[in-house]
Design an enzyme around this catalytic site. Structure first.
Site, PDB file in Angstrom:
ATOM      1  N   LYS A   1      -2.459   6.213  -4.451  1.00 36.65           N
ATOM      2  CA  LYS A   1      -3.552   7.126  -4.132  1.00 36.65           C
ATOM      3  C   LYS A   1      -3.303   8.496  -4.750  1.00 36.65           C
ATOM      4  CE  LYS A   1      -3.669   4.905   0.426  1.00 36.65           C
ATOM      5  NZ  LYS A   1      -2.241   4.499   0.485  1.00 36.65           N
TER       6      LYS A   1
ATOM      7  N   ASP B   1       0.837  -1.197   0.000  1.00 35.84           N
ATOM      8  CA  ASP B   1       0.000   0.000   0.000  1.00 35.84           C
ATOM      9  C   ASP B   1       0.873   1.249   0.000  1.00 35.84           C
ATOM     10  OD1 ASP B   1      -2.791   1.268   0.537  1.00 35.84           O
ATOM     11  OD2 ASP B   1      -1.468   2.190   2.016  1.00 35.84           O
TER      12      ASP B   1
ATOM     13  N   HIS C   1      -7.074   9.835  -2.116  1.00 39.23           N
ATOM     14  CA  HIS C   1      -6.437   9.773  -0.793  1.00 39.23           C
ATOM     15  C   HIS C   1      -7.308  10.363   0.308  1.00 39.23           C
ATOM     16  CE1 HIS C   1      -2.162   9.384   1.018  1.00 39.23           C
ATOM     17  NE2 HIS C   1      -3.071   9.134   1.923  1.00 39.23           N
TER      18      HIS C   1
ATOM     19  N   TYR D   1       3.437   9.622  -0.651  1.00 41.38           N
ATOM     20  CA  TYR D   1       4.537   8.995   0.084  1.00 41.38           C
ATOM     21  C   TYR D   1       5.880   9.166  -0.618  1.00 41.38           C
ATOM     22  CZ  TYR D   1       0.672   6.392   2.296  1.00 41.38           C
ATOM     23  OH  TYR D   1      -0.487   6.020   2.930  1.00 41.38           O
TER      24      TYR D   1
END
Length: 277
Positions: free
Chosen positions: A78, A48, A111, A53
């Site tokens: 996301k 994930d 997100h 990120y």
């Protein structure tokens, strides 16, 4: 991984694609590759990530170097908040594919719901179109409350395959979970390890009873409750340890004791913007 007790290891989503129930979270992991490799070698088949990120490229490298066929690995990414909108979302999907080095993303989520209704719906339409184009296998959302899910339903659009929310014993998000179960939206649980804030008698007692770590008990609780937990660790040894949850089973009394810890929104330990306007 050994044979599980009383629980499945995958679920079939409304899209027809499978979701491995145990996933590795890579939030705030600036060097995600070692953890991803350790996870894939230990039997994880779901990673994930997210555009926010900044580690999609590392995830892609780990997938290619793992020796596990791409078709057996399921990757989540996301769309971040500043990429909401139809054209921005389509461009973001293409950029994720390039970073991952893959022809498709298994699950692409919004997100959060931190934009207005028209923009959220345009973002959702873009993900549906990306799925139709074969760039995304399943589409979903993250941090969506009932209000945001209802927007999609009332617009006459297909509902998400997945809603990924903070879900751990102190904050069990029951209204959202109930809505999602009613409408066939599968729940993924982020922060299932409570960010190590597990110094709670009920959790420690269950861990001692089964001779397991609190982290393993929390992952097992999430699985037995029918969620897909996404434990996060950058330590390869902990990544492996967190997956050692298939050789024991929580009793009904164990589950009830942990269920009783719910404090609703007061138990929030992360971002959790499910009430966004």
């Amino acid at each position: 991984m050994s044979t599980p007790l009383a629980i499945d290891t995958t679920v079939r989503l409304r899209s027809g694609y499978e979701l491995p129930l145990l996933g590795l979270g890579v939030y705030l992991n600036n060097d995600a590759k070692p953890a991803c490799l350790a996870a894939l070698r230990a039997g994880y088949r779901h990673i994930d990530s997210a555009r926010m990120y900044g580690n999609e490229a590392q995830v892609g490298e780990a997938v290619r170097e793992s020796g596990v066929p791409r078709s057996q690995i399921y990757i989540t990414s996301k769309i971040q908040n500043d990429e909401h909108g139809y054209e921005k979302t389509l461009a973001a999907v293409d950029d994720s594919l390039q970073k991952l080095g893959s022809e498709y993303v298994d699950y692409m989520l919004i997100h959060s719901a931190m934009s207005d209704t028209p923009t959220r719906l345009a973002t959702w339409r873009a993900l549906i179109d990306a799925k139709k184009a074969g760039k995304v296998r399943s589409v979903g959302v993250s941090n969506y409350g009932v209000k945001h899910l209802e927007e999609i339903r009332k617009a006459g659009l297909e509902l998400p395959d997945i809603n990924q929310i903070e879900l751990q014993p102190l904050n069990q998000q029951k209204p959202i979970v109930d809505y999602c179960k009613q409408h066939g939206v599968f729940i993924e649980a982020y922060a299932p390890l409570m960010r190590a804030q597990w110094d709670v008698p009920a959790i420690l007692e269950v861990a001692k009873k089964h001779n397991k770590s609190p982290a393993q008990v929390l992952v097992r609780w999430s699985l037995q409750r029918g969620f897909a937990p996404l434990p996060k660790s950058s330590d390869p040894a902990r990544v492996v340890s967190n997956a050692a949850v298939y050789d024991f089973e929580l009793s009904a009394e164990d589950v009830a004791a942990i269920d009783a810890l719910d404090r609703g929104k007061e138990g929030t330990i992360t971002w959790n913007p499910v009430d966004a306007d």
